[in-house]
Design an enzyme around this catalytic site. Structure first.
Site, short mmCIF file in Angstrom:
data_model
loop_
_atom_site.label_atom_id
_atom_site.label_comp_id
_atom_site.label_asym_id
_atom_site.label_seq_id
_atom_site.Cartn_x
_atom_site.Cartn_y
_atom_site.Cartn_z
N ILE A 1 0.83 -1.20 0.00
CA ILE A 1 0.00 0.00 0.00
C ILE A 1 0.87 1.25 0.00
CG2 ILE A 1 -1.68 1.34 1.35
CD1 ILE A 1 -2.87 -1.32 2.29
N ARG B 1 -5.05 1.11 10.29
CA ARG B 1 -5.90 0.67 11.39
C ARG B 1 -6.03 1.82 12.38
NH1 ARG B 1 -7.53 -2.91 8.67
NH2 ARG B 1 -7.34 -5.17 9.02
N ASP C 1 -9.99 7.02 7.49
CA ASP C 1 -10.88 5.96 6.99
C ASP C 1 -11.04 4.86 8.03
OD1 ASP C 1 -12.45 4.74 4.87
OD2 ASP C 1 -10.83 3.27 4.69
N GLU D 1 -14.94 0.59 15.63
CA GLU D 1 -15.71 0.64 14.38
C GLU D 1 -16.99 -0.17 14.51
OE1 GLU D 1 -13.27 -0.34 11.02
OE2 GLU D 1 -11.88 1.30 11.40
N HIS E 1 -14.41 3.42 6.67
CA HIS E 1 -13.57 2.25 6.39
C HIS E 1 -13.92 1.62 5.04
CE1 HIS E 1 -11.06 -1.17 8.39
NE2 HIS E 1 -10.71 -0.97 7.13
#
Length: 310
Positions: free
Chosen positions: A152, A229, A253, A258, A276
């Protein structure tokens, strides 16, 4: 030895769309159903979203468990030491959504720096008046810092090059083959950056690594972007820094809990929030499903797992 038609349990309700896909070849049930929980002792495979912590008591009841198959790329919710000690294999979805997460990170940067979200709201509220002009910040020449230079991070850096940014990175291990320089430390990277993107894998050792001190090093003109995260960031410190003006902005995000409580963010200034969705594209989800099936097929055939974590 795996059965030819092993019992598979799916851990989270949002993975329910996998039931009909897996049911074509396997005996599969959801753990949110009583019938599924009744078969804990029979299950050889547990399918899970890797960011969710698995209950130890539940795992202890799964006496025939031999594979934890993460539908997702991340597997930080799986206790690898426990799995290793019990002879349980762990698989995941490899780098299935790396390019999409990188796209989302760049989108968050553009949305914040060019005030796309606030501009939309202002226009709809009738605040675009004759003679008025909002001046936003250019992307070219921006100093981008990336924490975590896996697939990423590399994809984000490649996009940043196209946008004429200057990129540095930091991670606990040097990677001499990369085209972008590594900073001496996380604190140094924050001080050297206008925008700091969190793209690191979450471990037990890096919880809260984006501390108040790191946010202060990034400073009142800096932007923090998190697509990794939520638990990598000290969220209370982040909110305090935004309220106090010690941090210029945040684009998030992922969150400590969550779904995150919307009331927690209601009066937090200078932030853009998405639920997310960074890696949740049609193409990525389809790829994850194919990789899950490949991992399960290999397990049943007693062949090497194509995307093995452990």
């Amino acid at each position: 030895m795996a059965h030819l038609r092993p019992v598979i349990l799916i851990a989270q309700p949002h993975l329910a769309p996998l039931l009909p896909i897996l049911a074509m070849q396997y005996d599969v049930m959801g753990l949110w159903e009583e019938a599924g929980r009744a078969r804990l002792g029979e299950a050889e495979i547990l399918v899970t979203a890797g960011e969710f912590r698995l209950d130890r008591d539940m795992l202890a009841a799964m006496t025939r468990l031999r594979l934890i198959a993460c539908f997702t790329v991340g597997y930080d919710g799986v206790d690898l030491d426990w799995a290793r000690a019990h002879g349980i294999a762990v698989s995941h979805a490899g780098d299935a959504n790396a390019e999409d997460v990188a796209d989302h990170a760049i989108g968050l940067i553009l949305a914040h720096r060019r005030q796309i979200v606030s501009g939309d709201r202002a226009l709809r509220a009738g605040e675009w008046l004759p003679g008025g002009k909002t001046i936003t910040r250019s992307i070219a020449g921006t100093r981008l810092g990336i924490i975590g230079m896996g697939s990423i991070g590399i994809a984000i850096a490649a996009r940043a090059d196209a946008l004429r940014m200057t990129t540095r990175w930091w991670g606990p291990r040097d990677k001499p083959g990369l085209a972008w320089p590594r900073s001496d430390s996380l604190a140094a990277l924050a001080a050297e950056s206008d925008i700091l993107v969190v793209a690191a894998r979450a471990t037990d050792d890096n919880r809260g690594m984006i501390s108040a001190a790191i946010l202060d090093a990034l400073g009142p003109d800096g932007l923090l972007v998190n697509v990794a995260r939520g638990r990598l960031v000290d969220e209370d410190a982040l909110i305090d820094a935004l309220h106090a003006g010690r941090l210029g902005g945040a684009a998030l995000d992922v969150y400590a809990q969550e779904p995150t409580d919307p009331a927690r963010w209601a009066d937090v200034p200078h932030c853009i929030l998405t639920p997310h969705t960074g890696g949740a594209t049609d193409a990525a989800v389809a790829q994850m499903a194919q990789m899950l099936l490949a991992n399960i097929r290999a397990f049943v055939a007693e062949e090497p797992l194509p995307n093995r974590v452990l």
